[in-house]
Each structure stands twice: as structure tokens, then as C-alpha cells.
Design an enzyme around this catalytic site. Structure first.
Site, short mmCIF file in Angstrom:
data_model
loop_
_atom_site.label_atom_id
_atom_site.label_comp_id
_atom_site.label_asym_id
_atom_site.label_seq_id
_atom_site.Cartn_x
_atom_site.Cartn_y
_atom_site.Cartn_z
N ASP A 288 -5.64 6.00 4.57
CA ASP A 288 -4.32 5.48 4.30
C ASP A 288 -3.46 5.86 5.50
OD1 ASP A 288 -2.44 5.14 1.19
OD2 ASP A 288 -2.06 4.38 3.22
C1 GLC Z 1 0.92 2.83 2.67
C2 GLC Z 1 0.24 2.73 1.32
C3 GLC Z 1 -0.98 1.86 1.32
C4 GLC Z 1 -0.78 0.73 2.30
C5 GLC Z 1 -0.77 1.35 3.68
C6 GLC Z 1 -0.52 0.29 4.77
O1 GLC Z 1 1.34 4.15 2.90
O2 GLC Z 1 -0.12 3.96 0.70
O3 GLC Z 1 -1.16 1.38 -0.02
O4 GLC Z 1 -1.84 -0.22 2.21
O5 GLC Z 1 0.21 2.38 3.80
O6 GLC Z 1 0.71 -0.28 4.64
#
Ligand code: GLC
Length: 740
Positions: A288
């Protein structure tokens, strides 16, 4: 005699996971040779480049690092993927830069297409209230069509985190509290996004997230630690992810949280032993946003180099925005701390997806301006958004026949700033939806009932919630019926939006009570992205429609339901608490040795409040009424391996045609580990005309009767089972059978 179904699960105990080592990705032909032909040409730097993902500047979905070197890095083959880039022109420009690199390996463009791209659908929790799996597949397919037309290859969806805690803002992204239903929804959405072939330019890679157990964050605080038993992990939080693997999901995203002391991003057990080992996943895993680097803050690694080592060895293939891989993996390989075969395995997984998407054949195949123009916000997708909006609405209360306003010729006082707010109709995670394109309730009502029939008043300030009562009362006095929009703001749920108090604003509730003094029917439109509490308001409302955040066609869908053009059929995918102190509250709870009882006494209850929720899982009314009969079993005793057959008669006993979702719950009365008092194991939607009657049939097999035992083996044990059928998880009729 205990029988187990998934032997490899037995290895999945923390202490005795599969032997340390690398489960290499198994790539069938025709891609194996292609992938390896590219891998053989790559330098170590170029391999590491494929595992490096940066954000574009279109939007920030995490803490942004100021970095002006990204384009140069792309040209040098040091970037494998970009996120937050959209539009044919923008993706083409960056792909052109990638084509200047030595090996011309195309970029992968990822984006959070969570509930729509330009055409926005209901938030996923709201859409889950439809209990219409085909609808959810179709909206995912529609979103994929639009995203792919705008140059996107990969959506970071579906989010499949089971959650039992409405304080957690990200409940809006998932499908609620039930594991079994959540697994079905996950599969429907994965199939919608990916279709049958990733080479189809109208499909995108899906991403099972957030792996794992993110929804179990302590106290509902986003990013918080998760501390659960292995049994709960396997029974409640992992199954939707396994279902996504079975549905062929192309990628996984690991989660910010730790599980029992191990951050998911650096968790070898869930990523290698389970996902890439026992489950045989051959897709790619991405961190993430910055979660590799965040293992430093977790206190799990000393520095970014340690984070890179922990993550790659644990099975995290791609680094989203922490720059850990691109700045440390080469040294780790050269120092012998990370065997290069771990890098190779991760790179194979990335290259495989790029081949499957057809990007090596044509890096610009998703960059078609004409397709973009004809696809984005097209009529068929808007119609789909309206259908999804209608089916997501849940009728919580309807007394004195307050609804529907069928054939209504009078004047409607439409009150509440939310009824005129475009940005709120999008909900969270809808950055690609153009605010001005959202249809507000006011616009929908004026279109459906005639502008002259609608008297609008703010009722409260949208930003401050300060009451604007005089104007609202004047509007009510001039009208025959009052419709009032109350609830949260779109930014009150979503990422980093946990709330300790889930009551809707007191002024909104006061407004409803004051409007009731007008003597008119008061219909409440309850808007938000999570279960909310509104005890002070509820008695004053003649009717309450839960409208979530419905997206582009929100106003039209709500007008359709209020006018009776669509008879509401939604059912709650998550329990609505009566008090925030009840949380976590969910329908499939354990009996305990002193089950809850109305007289409280020595029972599993609170001294100061009732244990019942305000509205239970699976609850939702209709403009008509349905009579659901007793569950009928074909026989009383069944052998293991036989499909247990249950039939139920359903009749429309009211004045309107409508759709009912008949739910079937199961309880294993005595088992080697305690089982919940009930678990959803079937639902059938029937559409019946007034007076019409039908019979629905359920079959129960291992998948419905089994569970993980204390050794984490999936088992089906003989004994007495109770089946319960009804319109929700509370109002059920029961029967029992013996399984030999
Ligand atoms: C965010 C979220 C995740 C998302 C990623 C990219 O922090 O936790 O769900 O897909 O970053 O935007």
C-alpha cells in the site's frame, strides 16, 4: 469423524508455516518463454525498476514525496508502474518515455477505480445493499470499460476487508460485516473488472485489498494494530481473499496494519506461505502507499534498507511510493542478503501481467482518444448508475403509508443542504467523477415532480450544520409533504476518516423533529458512507430511506424510489448500532455460556442499554409486504456429501410489485469449536406481483456447512444443524436436520 478439505491449510499455523523458501510463480505457456526471454536481458537495475511504482500528480492518495526525477527514471527503465495517472493523453506521454528505455518495457498504469471512473456508481457498501451480484459485476465491468478507455490498466479494487466496526471510515469501500457474502461480492467485482481475458481492452486488472484483516483495526481507528486469533483470521477475514484468488484476481495489495505483531507488508506467512504457496496465486502483490517504509514506524525494521529486505523476502513484489526497493535492493542482492531469485520471481509476476494485458504487443493499445470520447459518461453507463442507485437504497421505516408518493400532485418541501450538494453525491474515492455531473436530489425531484412542485430550503448550513429553521418551516407550511435530507458529509467516511461518534449531527435530528411539528408527512433521506445512529430523529420520521452516496445518478435514483417508480429492495450489509458503545456489533455473534437476554441478569448484556441493534444485518423494507413461509427440508437426516435441500414459499401479500431477498442462515449447534448463532449461507431474490407466490430452493453443501477447526483445518462435522429463513437476520423461521 473429522474430514478436512484443504490439507495445505494445516500448514498455515504461524509456528509451522511452509518451509522457508521461495514458491516460484508458475507461468504457463505462451507466457513463460516470453517472460523469461525478457528477464534474461535485464540488468539487476532494470529488474529492480520493474518493482518500483510512483504516483502521478493528478491526485494524491497518500503522503506525497516531492520528486522531480520520475520522468528521467522512467526513461532509464527504473519505473515499472505509475498510479494516479488518467486520460489517454497523459498515459500516452509517459508510455512514450518508457519506450525510450533500453528494453522498452511498458509501464503499468494503476488507479483507485473503486466505484466508477467518470460515471460514478453507489459506494461499494451501498451497492452491497442491493444483494444483486450480477449488478455488482456489471458496474465493475462498466467502471473497467471507462477506466481502460482512459488509459488505465489496473484498478486498486475491489476492497474486500470484512469489518464489524462502523467507526472505521473505510467500511464504505467494502461489502460489510459478512464473510460469506463478502466472498461472493469479491468474486463478482473481480470478474466484472477483469472479464474473461485481460487482453480485452475493455477490462482492467483487479486488485484484492487490503491483505489482510485491515477491517479488524482496534477501536475502528484506521491503520491501527490488528490483534486477532488465527481462527478469527481464517474464519472471518481471509475467505474473501481466497475467493478472489479462485476468481483469478490479477493482483493483491497488502495492508498498512500489523497482524499480531507482524506488519502485513513484511508478513511472509500470509504472502508466501498462504497466498503464493497454499493458494497458488500467480499474480503480483503491491504494497500500500508507502507501507514498506512505514515498517520503520511500526518498529519492525530499523531503516529503509531493512524495510526493503523484509518486504521482498516476505513476498511484496512492488513498492508503491516508499522508494525502498529502488534505493536498496541492489545493495541487498550484492551483499547476499536477498537472493536474486526473489527479485526474479517478483519481476516475472510483473512482466506476466504486462504480457497478459497485451502491452508488449502494443504499449499504446489503451490509448485510444476516439474510444475514450465515446465511452466516458455514455448513456448506458449512466443508466447503469441509476439502476445501481435504485437497488442500493434501503427502506428503514415507512409508517402511515408515507411512501411512495405515487401519483402525487401536491407540493413537496425538499429540505436539507445535502439535497442540493453535488460533491456529496459522489462519496469518497470518486476522484475521477466530475462534481458538476452529479445529479442532486433537488435536480432529480424537480425533474420527476416538476420544478413548481418542489419548494427547496437549506434547513442547515452544509459546512457548519447550523440550523436554518425559519426558512425550512415556511417551506413545510406551504407544502403537502416534507422530504428532508440528513446525515454525514462525503468526507466523513473513507480513508483516514474513523469517527468515535457515529451519530448524525444533532441539528439534523432537531430539524426533523421540528418539521414533524408542521403536521405534514416527514420523509427522511439518510445519507452517509457507514452505519449511522439517529435515535433522536427516528420517531419523528414517518419514513426513512437510507440513500448512502449513490454517485452520478443519485438524484434520479432517489426520485425514482420516492415516486414509487422503483419499489426499494435494499438490505443492510452491515448492522446499524443503537449506540456506539455496542460496537463491534454484528449478527453472527457467539452464544456464550450466558446468552444475552431481555432481563439482562447474569447474561451477556449491558446494564445501561439494550443489546439489540437499531437495524439488523439483512434488514430492509418494501412498499409491499411479503410472507415468507417455514423452511421445508426434503428429509430430516442427510449423509455427508449430499446437498441438503431447503425450500421456502414466498408470497407478495401487499399492494405493490416488488423484490424480496429471502435469506437463509445456518447454525451448527454443537461443534469442536463454538459456532456463531447464525451465519448467512444463502439468499434468493424474487420479484413478485401483488398476490403472486413462488417457492425458492437452497442447497447446502460443504461450503455452507463447514468451518475452520482449532487446527485451522476446514472441516464439516456431523451433528444437528439449524436452518433459519427470513427477510433479515432477526425475523427468521427455523427447522433442524441431522448430518451424519
Ligand atoms: C491508499 C489506500 C489504498 C489505495 C492506495 C493508492 O493509501 O490505502 O486503498 O489503493 O493508497 O491510492
Amino acid at each position: 469423524m473429522k474430514r478436512w478439505i484443504c490439507p495445505l491449510m494445516a500448514l498455515a499455523l504461524w509456528g509451522c508455516s511452509a518451509p522457508e523458501g521461495l514458491t516460484e510463480v508458475s507461468i504457463g505457456e505462451p507466457y513463460a518463454a516470453k517472460v523469461d526471454s525478457v528477464l534474461r536481458l535485464m540488468t539487476l537495475d532494470e529488474k529492480i525498476g520493474q518493482l518500483n511504482q510512483y504516483t502521478g500528480n493528478f491526485q494524491a492518495t497518500g503522503p506525497v514525496v516531492d520528486d522531480t526525477t520520475k520522468i528521467d527514471q522512467i526513461k532509464r527503465g527504473m519505473v515499472g508502474s505509475m498510479l494516479n495517472i488518467k486520460g489517454v493523453a497523459n498515459t500516452r506521454e509517459l508510455q512514450e518515455y518508457a519506450m525510450q528505455s533500453r528494453l522498452k518495457i511498458p509501464l503499468l498504469f494503476g488507479l483507485d477505480v473503486i466505484h466508477g471512473m467518470r460515471t460514478i456508481y453507489p459506494i461499494p457498501l451501498g451497492e452491497a445493499a442491493s444483494f444483486d451480484l450480477d449488478l455488482m459485476r456489471r458496474t465493475a465491468a462498466g467502471a473497467a470499460r471507462e477506466a481502460a478507455a482512459q488509459g488505465v490498466h489496473w484498478t486498486f479494487a475491489p476492497m474486500m476487508d470484512v469489518s464489524r466496526d462502523a467507526r472505521w471510515g473505510r467500511v464504505m469501500e467494502g461489502s460489510g460485516e459478512d464473510t460469506w457474502y463478502g466472498s461472493l461480492v469479491a468474486q463478482a467485482r473481480v470478474k466484472g473488472f477483469q472479464g474473461d481475458d485481460l487482453a480485452d481492452v475493455e477490462t482492467v486488472m483487479a486488485c484484492a485489498k487490503h491483505f489482510a484483516a485491515y477491517g479488524a483495526c482496534i477501536a475502528g481507528k484506521d491503520y491501527n494494530a490488528v490483534d486477532i486469533s488465527d481462527l478469527t483470521l481464517h474464519e472471518v477475514y481471509l475467505p474473501p481473499f481466497k475467493a478472489a484468488v479462485d476468481a483469478g484476481v490479477a493482483s493483491f495489495m497488502n495492508s498498512f496494519n500489523e497482524i499480531n505483531g507482524i506488519p502485513s507488508t513484511g508478513n511472509r506467512h500470509i504472502q508466501r506461505d498462504l497466498l503464493k504457496g497454499a493458494w497458488g496465486f500467480n499474480g503480483l502483490t503491491v504494497s500500500d502507499w508507502g507501507s514498506i517504509g512505514e515498517m520503520i514506524a511500526h518498529g519492525f525494521v530499523p531503516d529503509l534498507k531493512g524495510a526493503a529486505e523484509a518486504a521482498i523476502l516476505a513476498g511484496c513484489d512492488m513498492d508503491m511510493e516508499s522508494r525502498a526497493y529502488v534505493s536498496n535492493l541492489k545493495a541487498l542482492v550484492e551483499e547476499g542478503k536477498v537472493p536474486e531469485r526473489y527479485i526474479d520471481d517478483a519481476v516475472r509476476r510483473v512482466l506476466l501481467k504486462k504480457f497478459q494485458l497485451g502491452l508488449f504487443d502494443d504499449p499504446f493499445r489503451y490509448c485510444d482518444l476516439e474510444r475514450e470520447a465515446r465511452t466516458v459518461l455514455c448513456d448506458s453507463l449512466r443508466a447503469l448508475s441509476r439502476e445501481a442507485g435504485r437497488k442500493s437504497i434501503v427502506l428503514l421505516k415507512n409508517e402511515n403509508n408515507a411512501l411512495p408518493l405515487a401519483g402525487f400532485r401536491g407540493r413537496i418541501a425538499l429540505i436539507g443542504s445535502l439535497a442540493a450538494s453535488k460533491i456529496d453525491m459522489r462519496g469518497f474515492w470518486a476522484n475521477e467523477g466530475v462534481i458538476d455531473e452529479m445529479v442532486t436530489v433537488r435536480e432529480g425531484f424537480e425533474r420527476r415532480f416538476g420544478a413548481r412542485s418542489v419548494i427547496y430550503a437549506d434547513g442547515y448550513d452544509l459546512e457548519t450544520n447550523e440550523l436554518k429553521l425559519p426558512e425550512a418551516m415556511r417551506a413545510a407550511a406551504q407544502a403537502d409533504v416534507v422530504v428532508v435530507a440528513v446525515g454525514e458529509r462525503y468526507f466523513n467516511s473513507g480513508e483516514a476518516k474513523s469517527r468515535a461518534d457515529i451519530n448524525i449531527p444533532a441539528t439534523h435530528q432537531q430539524l426533523v423533529r421540528e418539521l414533524k411539528r408542521s403536521g405534514k408527512r416527514v420523509i427522511v433521506l439518510l445519507m452517509g458512507g457507514r452505519p449511522m445512529i439517529f435515535n433522536e430523529m427516528a420517531p419523528a420520521a414517518d419514513a426513512i430511506l437510507l440513500t448512502w452516496w449513490l454517485g452520478t445518478e443519485a438524484g434520479n435514483a432517489i426520485a425514482d424510489v420516492v415516486a414509487g417508480d422503483y419499489n426499494p429492495s435494499g438490505k443492510l450489509p452491515m448492522t446499524f448500532p443503537a449506540h456506539v458503545g455496542q460496537i463491534p456489533i454484528y449478527y453472527n455473534y457467539k452464544s456464550t455460556g450466558r446468552p444475552e437476554s431481555k432481563d439482562r441478569g447474569y447474561s451477556c448484556c449491558y446494564q445501561d442499554i439494550d443489546f439489540e441493534p437499531a437495524y439488523p444485518f439483512g434488514y430492509g423494507l418494501s412498499y409491499t409486504t411479503f410472507e415468507i413461509g417455514e423452511p421445508v427440508l426434503a428429509k430430516q437426516t442427510w449423509k455427508r456429501g449430499e446437498d441438503v435441500e431447503v425450500t421456502v414459499r414466498v408470497k407478495n401479500t401487499g399492494r405493490y410489485a416488488g423484490r424480496e431477498t429471502v435469506q437463509l442462515y445456518v447454525r451448527d449447534l454443537v461443534a469442536s469449536v463454538t459456532r456463531p448463532v447464525k451465519e448467512l449461507r444463502g439468499f434468493r431474490q424474487v420479484y413478485l406481483e401483488p398476490g403472486e407466490e413462488t417457492e425458492v430452493r437452497f442447497t447446502l453443501g460443504d461450503a455452507e456447512l463447514g468451518f475452520h477447526n482449532a487446527a485451522l483445518e476446514y472441516v464439516v462435522e456431523p451433528g444437528t444443524f439449524r436452518v433459519m429463513v427470513g427477510p433479515d437476520s432477526k425475523r427468521v423461521k427455523s427447522a433442524e436436520f441431522e448430518l451424519l
